[in-house]
Every structure is written in C-alpha cells, then in structure tokens.
Design an enzyme around this catalytic site. Structure first.
Site, short mmCIF file in Angstrom:
data_model
loop_
_atom_site.label_atom_id
_atom_site.label_comp_id
_atom_site.label_asym_id
_atom_site.label_seq_id
_atom_site.Cartn_x
_atom_site.Cartn_y
_atom_site.Cartn_z
N ASN A 147 -32.51 -45.12 8.62
CA ASN A 147 -32.42 -46.57 8.34
C ASN A 147 -32.13 -47.17 7.05
OD1 ASN A 147 -35.43 -45.45 8.57
ND2 ASN A 147 -35.88 -47.56 8.03
N SER A 195 -34.38 -49.40 20.35
CA SER A 195 -34.83 -50.56 20.05
C SER A 195 -33.79 -51.54 20.07
CB SER A 195 -35.53 -50.76 18.70
OG SER A 195 -35.86 -51.97 18.51
N HIS A 197 -33.21 -55.00 19.19
CA HIS A 197 -33.13 -55.91 18.30
C HIS A 197 -32.28 -55.32 17.10
CE1 HIS A 197 -35.76 -55.39 14.74
NE2 HIS A 197 -36.45 -54.41 15.54
N THR A 233 -47.26 -56.23 32.88
CA THR A 233 -46.16 -56.64 33.47
C THR A 233 -44.96 -56.48 32.76
OG1 THR A 233 -47.69 -58.20 34.60
CG2 THR A 233 -45.50 -58.81 34.59
N CYS A 320 -39.73 -53.07 7.32
CA CYS A 320 -41.24 -52.96 7.44
C CYS A 320 -41.95 -52.72 6.24
CB CYS A 320 -41.43 -51.92 8.60
SG CYS A 320 -40.31 -51.97 10.00
N1 PLP Z 1 -37.18 -46.73 13.68
C1 PLP Z 1 -36.27 -46.80 12.95
C2 PLP Z 1 -35.47 -45.95 12.43
C3 PLP Z 1 -36.18 -48.23 12.62
O1 PLP Z 1 -35.03 -48.71 11.80
C4 PLP Z 1 -37.00 -49.26 13.11
C5 PLP Z 1 -37.00 -50.50 12.66
O2 PLP Z 1 -36.75 -50.79 11.47
C6 PLP Z 1 -38.03 -48.87 14.03
C7 PLP Z 1 -38.07 -47.45 14.23
C8 PLP Z 1 -38.84 -49.82 14.45
O3 PLP Z 1 -38.49 -50.62 15.67
P1 PLP Z 1 -39.08 -51.77 16.33
O4 PLP Z 1 -38.69 -53.01 15.05
O5 PLP Z 1 -38.30 -52.15 17.33
O6 PLP Z 1 -40.49 -51.64 16.45
#
Ligand code: PLP
Length: 372
Positions: A147, A195, A197, A233, A320
């Site tokens: 990422n 994921s 989003h 749910t 994050c």
């Molecule tokens: N794994 C990777 C490689 C990510 O880039 C991200 C989010 O930045 C995640 C996991 C976490 O995903 P989520 O935001 O849907 O919890």
C-alpha cells in the site's frame, strides 16, 4: 485554489453508479435470515452480490465471505487458521498493520511468528523465505501489492512454493483490485483479503475469500450468517456496492491502468528533472498509481503539511498510521534510514486524476520543496 487528490491509496470516493445500486438495497426492508417474503428478497439480493464477486474472482460463491473490510479479513485469516501447537505463521515485514499487529498479538498468545524480510527494492527475499518454509509453518501471509510503495509481490511463486510444502498462503490484495486482473487475485492463494473502499465502493465492507479446502474457525459468535462463521446481520447495501464497484473497476481496468501509469510516470519525470537528490522508493513492477518518493528535505512531516497548505493531498506511510510520528515500517524494512523514511511521501493517483492535475501538482510540489 483547486485541491488535488493524490491520496487514492488511502481511500476512494463512492462511484455514483455504485451508490445508485446500493440505494435499491437500502430500500429493502427484510432481514436475509427471515423466512418471509421480504427476508427472501433481501437474501436473494445478498446472494446475487456474492455470486457476482465470485464470478469476477473465478471462485465459488460459497468461498466468498463478506466482512467489514480489509482489517477484519486480515484478522480473521490469521487468527482463525487451524494449526497444530508450535506451528509458525510467517508474515512479511511490509504487511499492513492489519496483518502485522494481528501477528504481534498472536505472538503474545504464544503462537510462533516469523517475519519475512524484504529486499531493498521492496519484494520479499526469496532465499530467506525458502529457509523459513523449511521449518514447521502453517501459513504464510504476503500481500499482493504494498500500500505504500505499490511494489507488486511475486505471489504466484510464493503460492506455488507454499503449496509444494502443504503450507497455506494468505494474500492481502486490498490495494490490487482495479490494477491487477481480478481472476488472478485468488489463483495461487488459499485466503484472500479485499476491501470495497479502495476501488470506489463503500467503506465498511470487505471480503475474505476462503477456498473450500481451508479450515478456518468461527470469527464472530452469534447467528448462523456467513455459513456459521461470521455472525451478524449482513450489510446488504455494502455487499451490493462492493460487487458493483468491483465489476466497474474490472471493466475499466485495462484502460485505467494504462492511463494512470502514464500520468504517474509524467509526474515522476517532472519532479526528477527539477529536484536533484530526489529518490524513488521501490523497484520493479508497481501498481500504476503509486509513487513513493524520498525528498531532499529534513522533515517529511513539514513537507506534507506544506503540501496540504498548497492544496495537495498526499500521505506519509499508510493512512491508518498517519497519526503516528514513527517512520514507515515498510521503508525501514527496505533498508532506508529513519531520516530517509521520514523524508518520504506517498502520492497515489486515481480515476479522477487528469494530466492538468499532475502538471499542476508537480509545479506546486517543486515550488514547496525548493522553498524548504
Ligand atoms: N490492507 C491494506 C494493504 C490496506 O491498504 C488497507 C487499508 O489501508 C487495509 C488492509 C485495511 O483495510 P480497511 O480500511 O478496509 O480495513
């Protein structure tokens, strides 16, 4: 001043056509576990979304489990894998914290964890991986693409190597949808995290693909949803949005990856031409929209803030972790010094990025860096 979003790897905005699909699901009153007509309608919509995702990934609908996102999928894969006492779980040093922090927690519970080092270019070190796999390993987790750097991992080779030894392979493919072929994402893995989003779908919905032969224990206790493994749910609008966004991303994939990679290369060449001492983090195959650069400045945080004031959204490390002042664990694992990691920023292009955006962003970044 027009703001320029170069932080698409953190999240993407919901595509209007996806929202339209989701509004049909929001209008449904039934609970899919109910046996009456409204319940059956809701169940049918959920299962259509599941089948659509399965067809895109070339897996069975029964292998697609909806979760609340990439973090939950990663947690589930690592925490609930059936293993014998003493068997290791091996994770790469550049995994997202959803994997790494889960591994750290497991270690505290007594599960042996091996951290797989990466080479300076950002890919897993194969000879060290082979050494680890010679031990008593239950599962390996290596992400499909990173990422922060966008560097694509050799997941096909890693999957084959694991399977030769009867070891399960989990891959976090959260960043790869829309860039790599959908059908390839599960081709060599037993467990795959996704994921919504990250590809213009809704936030709060993800998928864990669990291939039929894999034994994962129940993650959420309660009702019998998601074949008794993940109670609660179901988020039907989320599942419908996930499926719609995934289908759209896959249909646009070839044209968009070519367009975005050209823009990314144009962006980098403008910056390299104007900023001596600039370096790129990550070598080899990369996701088309990622550019991770080490700037000739002392303080990347200050640069990020100055860019924000100049109307540019970029990021230091993963979204994050951006509240933390620690340098990126990914860049440190690739051998950068703390200073170099702290002077590095990630730019990530997306569907809305235009050539004008790129030229304007490069101009503003050059001006800011030269003033520091
Ligand atoms: N794994 C990777 C490689 C990510 O880039 C991200 C989010 O930045 C995640 C996991 C976490 O995903 P989520 O935001 O849907 O919890």
């Amino acid at each position: 001043m027009k703001r320029i979003n170069l932080d698409h790897a953190a999240t993407t905005s919901l595509d209007p056509s996806v929202l339209q699909e989701m509004s049909k699901a929001f209008a449904l009153p039934g609970n899919p576990s109910a046996l009456h007509n409204s319940g059956r309608e809701a169940r049918a919509m959920l299962e259509r979304a599941r089948s659509k995702v399965a067809a895109l990934l070339d897996v069975l609908p029964g292998e697609v489990y909806f979760t609340s996102g990439g973090t939950e999928s990663d947690n589930w894969a690592l925490r609930c894998i059936a293993r014998d006492d003493g068997q290791q779980i091996a994770v790469s040093a550049i995994e997202h914290h959803a994997v790494l922090h889960t591994a750290e927690w497991l270690k505290k519970q007594g599960v042996p964890i091996a951290i797989l080092p990466v080479q300076p270019g950002g890919t897993v070190d194969f000879s060290l991986l082979k050494e680890t796999l010679a031990g008593n390993v239950a599962m390996v987790s290596v992400m499909t693409a990173n990422n922060e750097t966008g560097v694509i991992q050799p997941v096909e080779e890693i999957g084959l190597l694991c399977h030769e030894k009867g070891i399960l392979f989990h891959t976090d493919a959260v960043q790869a949808v829309g860039a790599l072929q959908a059908k390839a994402l599960c081709a060599h893995a037993d467990l795959v995290s996704l994921s919504g989003h990250k590809f213009y779908g809704p936030k709060g919905i993800g998928v864990l693909v669990i291939r039929r032969h894999v034994k994962l224990t129940r993650f959420m206790h309660g009702g019998a949803q998601e074949r008794g493994l993940r109670a609660g749910t179901e988020n039907i609008p989320g599942a419908v949005g996930f499926a719609a966004a995934f289908a759209l991303a896959e249909s646009l994939r070839e044209a968009e990856t070519e367009r975005i990679a050209k823009l990314r290369d144009r962006f980098e060449s403008q910056l390299f031409a104007a900023l001596p001492g600039l370096r790129r983090n990550g070598e080899g195959a990369r996701l088309p929209g990622h550019s991770n650069l080490c700037f000739p400045v002392r303080d990347g945080r200050a640069l990020l803030m100055r860019l924000d004031m100049a109307g540019i959204d970029a990021s230091a490390g993963s979204a994050c972790a951006s509240g933390s002042t620690e340098p990126s664990h990914v860049l440190l694992a690739m051998g950068l010094s703390r200073e170099e990691a702290q002077a590095s920023l990630r730019f990530s292009l997306g569907r809305g990025t235009t050539e004008d955006d790129i030229d304007e962003a490069a101009l503003r970044i050059i001006r800011v860096v030269q003033s520091m």
